[in-house]
Design a protein around this motif. Structure first.
Motif, mmCIF file in Angstrom:
data_model
loop_
_atom_site.group_PDB
_atom_site.id
_atom_site.type_symbol
_atom_site.label_atom_id
_atom_site.label_comp_id
_atom_site.label_asym_id
_atom_site.label_seq_id
_atom_site.Cartn_x
_atom_site.Cartn_y
_atom_site.Cartn_z
ATOM 1 N N LYS A 34 15.549 -6.053 -2.930
ATOM 2 C CA LYS A 34 14.940 -5.718 -1.643
ATOM 3 C C LYS A 34 14.318 -4.327 -1.701
ATOM 4 O O LYS A 34 13.196 -4.115 -1.230
ATOM 5 N N VAL A 37 11.053 -4.422 -3.764
ATOM 6 C CA VAL A 37 9.960 -5.028 -2.999
ATOM 7 C C VAL A 37 9.425 -4.032 -1.970
ATOM 8 O O VAL A 37 8.204 -3.871 -1.821
ATOM 9 N N GLU A 38 10.312 -3.343 -1.279
ATOM 10 C CA GLU A 38 9.888 -2.352 -0.286
ATOM 11 C C GLU A 38 9.092 -1.226 -0.931
ATOM 12 O O GLU A 38 8.072 -0.786 -0.402
ATOM 13 N N TRP A 39 9.530 -0.757 -2.083
ATOM 14 C CA TRP A 39 8.825 0.323 -2.785
ATOM 15 C C TRP A 39 7.440 -0.135 -3.231
ATOM 16 O O TRP A 39 6.456 0.593 -3.074
ATOM 17 N N ILE A 40 7.353 -1.346 -3.759
ATOM 18 C CA ILE A 40 6.062 -1.879 -4.205
ATOM 19 C C ILE A 40 5.103 -1.989 -3.033
ATOM 20 O O ILE A 40 3.939 -1.592 -3.130
ATOM 21 N N GLU A 41 5.580 -2.534 -1.924
ATOM 22 C CA GLU A 41 4.729 -2.677 -0.747
ATOM 23 C C GLU A 41 4.298 -1.328 -0.189
ATOM 24 O O GLU A 41 3.155 -1.156 0.244
ATOM 25 N N ALA A 42 5.177 -0.337 -0.220
ATOM 26 C CA ALA A 42 4.851 0.989 0.297
ATOM 27 C C ALA A 42 3.836 1.716 -0.583
ATOM 28 O O ALA A 42 3.042 2.520 -0.086
ATOM 29 N N ASN A 43 3.833 1.430 -1.884
ATOM 30 C CA ASN A 43 2.950 2.134 -2.812
ATOM 31 C C ASN A 43 1.762 1.299 -3.281
ATOM 32 O O ASN A 43 1.019 1.729 -4.154
ATOM 33 N N ALA A 44 1.566 0.128 -2.706
ATOM 34 C CA ALA A 44 0.489 -0.760 -3.141
ATOM 35 C C ALA A 44 -0.889 -0.140 -2.940
ATOM 36 O O ALA A 44 -1.805 -0.375 -3.741
ATOM 37 N N ASP A 47 -1.905 1.900 -5.944
ATOM 38 C CA ASP A 47 -1.747 1.248 -7.250
ATOM 39 C C ASP A 47 -3.113 0.898 -7.843
ATOM 40 O O ASP A 47 -3.822 0.043 -7.325
#
Length: 69
Positions: A34, A37-44, A47
Motif C-alpha cells: 500500500k 502504491v501511494e508513493w508511486i502515485e504521489a511521484n508519478a 517520473d
C-alpha cells in the motif's frame, strides 16, 4: 570464488549471511505494498518514464543527421 574456499569457509560465510538476514526488520506485505502504491502515485507527475523528457533537456537527442554520399 567459491571454488577457492573450503567447505568450512563456505559454511562460515553462509552463517554470517544468515545472521545479517535475521537482524533485518520484517514488514507486513499488505502494508508495504500500500505504501509503495501511494508513493508511486504521489511521484508519478515527476517520473520521466511516465511523462517523458522534454526535447530540449534530453541528453540523448541526436544532434544531427547522417548523410551517406
Amino acid at each position: 570464488m567459491a571454488h577457492d574456499l573450503s567447505d568450512k569457509e563456505i559454511v562460515k560465510m553462509e552463517i554470517e549471511q544468515l545472521k545479517k538476514e535475521v537482524k533485518t526488520e520484517r514488514m507486513v506485505v499488505s502494508k508495504t505494498a500500500k505504501e509503495i502504491v501511494e508513493w508511486i502515485e504521489a511521484n508519478a507527475a515527476e517520473d520521466p518514464l511516465l511523462k517523458g523528457v522534454p526535447e530540449d533537456k534530453n541528453p540523448f537527442k541526436e544532434k544531427g543527421g547522417c548523410t551517406i554520399t
